[in-house]
Design a protein around this motif. Structure first.
Motif, mmCIF file in Angstrom:
data_model
loop_
_atom_site.group_PDB
_atom_site.id
_atom_site.type_symbol
_atom_site.label_atom_id
_atom_site.label_comp_id
_atom_site.label_asym_id
_atom_site.label_seq_id
_atom_site.Cartn_x
_atom_site.Cartn_y
_atom_site.Cartn_z
ATOM 1 N N ALA A 212 -8.005 -52.019 17.398
ATOM 2 C CA ALA A 212 -9.311 -52.448 17.910
ATOM 3 C C ALA A 212 -9.956 -51.397 18.807
ATOM 4 N N SER A 213 -9.336 -50.235 18.936
ATOM 5 C CA SER A 213 -9.922 -49.186 19.768
ATOM 6 C C SER A 213 -11.262 -48.713 19.212
ATOM 7 N N GLY A 215 -13.139 -50.815 17.250
ATOM 8 C CA GLY A 215 -13.910 -52.003 16.927
ATOM 9 C C GLY A 215 -13.620 -52.471 15.513
ATOM 10 N N GLN A 216 -13.433 -53.743 15.336
ATOM 11 C CA GLN A 216 -13.121 -54.312 14.029
ATOM 12 C C GLN A 216 -13.867 -55.620 13.829
ATOM 13 N N GLU A 240 -15.985 -60.066 16.103
ATOM 14 C CA GLU A 240 -16.065 -58.655 16.475
ATOM 15 C C GLU A 240 -15.036 -58.400 17.574
ATOM 16 N N LYS A 242 -13.055 -55.524 19.874
ATOM 17 C CA LYS A 242 -13.071 -54.139 20.316
ATOM 18 C C LYS A 242 -12.410 -54.032 21.685
ATOM 19 N N THR A 243 -11.487 -53.094 21.801
ATOM 20 C CA THR A 243 -10.822 -52.867 23.075
ATOM 21 C C THR A 243 -11.790 -52.208 24.059
ATOM 22 N N THR A 309 -13.697 -41.924 15.800
ATOM 23 C CA THR A 309 -13.785 -42.934 14.752
ATOM 24 C C THR A 309 -12.728 -42.675 13.684
#
Length: 342
Positions: A212-213, A215-216, A240, A242-243, A309
């Protein structure tokens, strides 16, 4: 003493205000520099250790009894948390420990595995069956290791963990003494499989948090398999995940601490559960899991954890770590299936 005080007061009065300010600033800069150097030294992660050597040293025997490797490894991991350079940092309230976050995250990863193993020792490894009596020393040690890991006073976290160490050493001493059969260690495949289930759950969660670094978008499976009425309201929706940017390096170092602890515990398991693993032809599977986890301990050449990314210009250390953790978790799932076979 009075003459010395008068001397310093006279010296201080003789210095004008401009020079005083310069002296104060120089002292602050020097202190910050020393604190930064000390912080960098404290941030060095502990090295690997030999579980067989630890077992022999702690039990003072050339051929430790079954269970001695796992117990000695657990004890040494707690010792490492408390006595590494800088000591235990998670509850520091003063610089430079207060400024550090990577090592406390590493400590928490190790601590979670220490807690899981202490619980496995108490409820499974030391008991012949569900109706048997639990070991009194382990029953005292486990809740002490679950004490708040950030408490710094009345009582401090370190004091509670050191009390737990005393009880673990008591169990270890009785386990190694053939004249005291009240302490036992049952190296059965079903006990090992139960503990591996906890490990798999931990690694699965870490893998998701690392991924999740960047974003997923995930499908909500929280109520998958539940009744149709409730499932329709939640399952299938997109989430959504995201860390937070400030937590990316913390999750990364927690994963490194987790992997560091698991490498040693699995090496100890290979010694203590050797017969059970050989009967299931599972020794190679344990070694493969260790090999996957060892890759997580490679040197980090970047001064910071990068968060590029998936296919971008910069690397993403969290995604690389997630791949290693996922592969180790998949191997653990296969190992559990292998241990469940007759």
């Amino acid at each position: 003493m009075e003459r010395l005080e008068r001397f310093w007061l006279t010296l201080w009065d003789s210095i004008n205000s401009a020079k005083r300010l310069k002296l104060v600033l120089a002292a602050v800069v020097l202190w910050l520099l020393l604190a930064a150097i000390l912080g960098m030294y404290w941030s060095v992660e502990p090295e690997r250790f030999d579980v067989a050597v630890q077992a022999r040293q702690q039990t003072q025997t050339e051929v430790p009894v079954t269970g001695a490797y796992t117990t000695a490894t657990l004890i040494h991991m707690i010792d490492t948390l408390l006595d590494k350079p800088g000591g235990y940092l998670s509850n520091d309230v003063a610089p430079p420990g207060l400024w550090l976050d990577n090592v406390p995250a590493w400590e928490f990863g190790v601590l979670v595995q220490v807690r899981d193993m202490s619980r496995a020792l108490r409820k499974s490894f030391s008991r012949s069956q569900s109706q048997s009596t639990e070991d009194p020393a382990l029953a005292k040690a486990e809740p002490m290791l679950h004490f708040d890991h950030r408490n710094w006073i009345l009582p401090s976290t370190e004091s509670e963990y050191r009390k737990a160490l005393k009880h673990l050493r008591n169990y270890q001493l009785r386990l190694s003494d053939v004249d005291q059969p009240d302490a036992q260690f049952y190296a059965r495949a079903d006990n090992l499989r139960d503990w591996l289930g906890d490990v798999s759950t931990r690694l699965g969660s870490l893998s998701q948090r690392l991924s999740a670094s960047v974003g997923q978008r995930r499908i909500n499976t929280d109520l998958a398999g539940d009744s149709a009425g409730r499932q329709a309201t939640a399952a299938g929706d997109e989430l959504e995940i995201k860390t937070p940017w400030m937590q990316i390096d913390n999750v990364f170092y927690e994963a490194r601490g987790t992997a560091w602890a698991l490498i040693h515990v699995l090496e100890a398991i290979e010694h203590d559960f050797g017969d059970s693993l050989d009967k299931k032809n599972a020794r190679a599977s344990v070694r493969q899991i260790i090999r996957e986890l060892e890759a997580t301990q490679s040197t980090i050449w970047s001064p910071m954890i990068l968060n590029g990314t998936e296919f971008g210009f910069l690397s993403n250390h969290s995604l690389v770590m997630a791949s290693y953790i996922s592969r180790a978790n998949a191997a653990i799932i296969d190992l559990r299936d292998l241990l469940s076979q007759g």
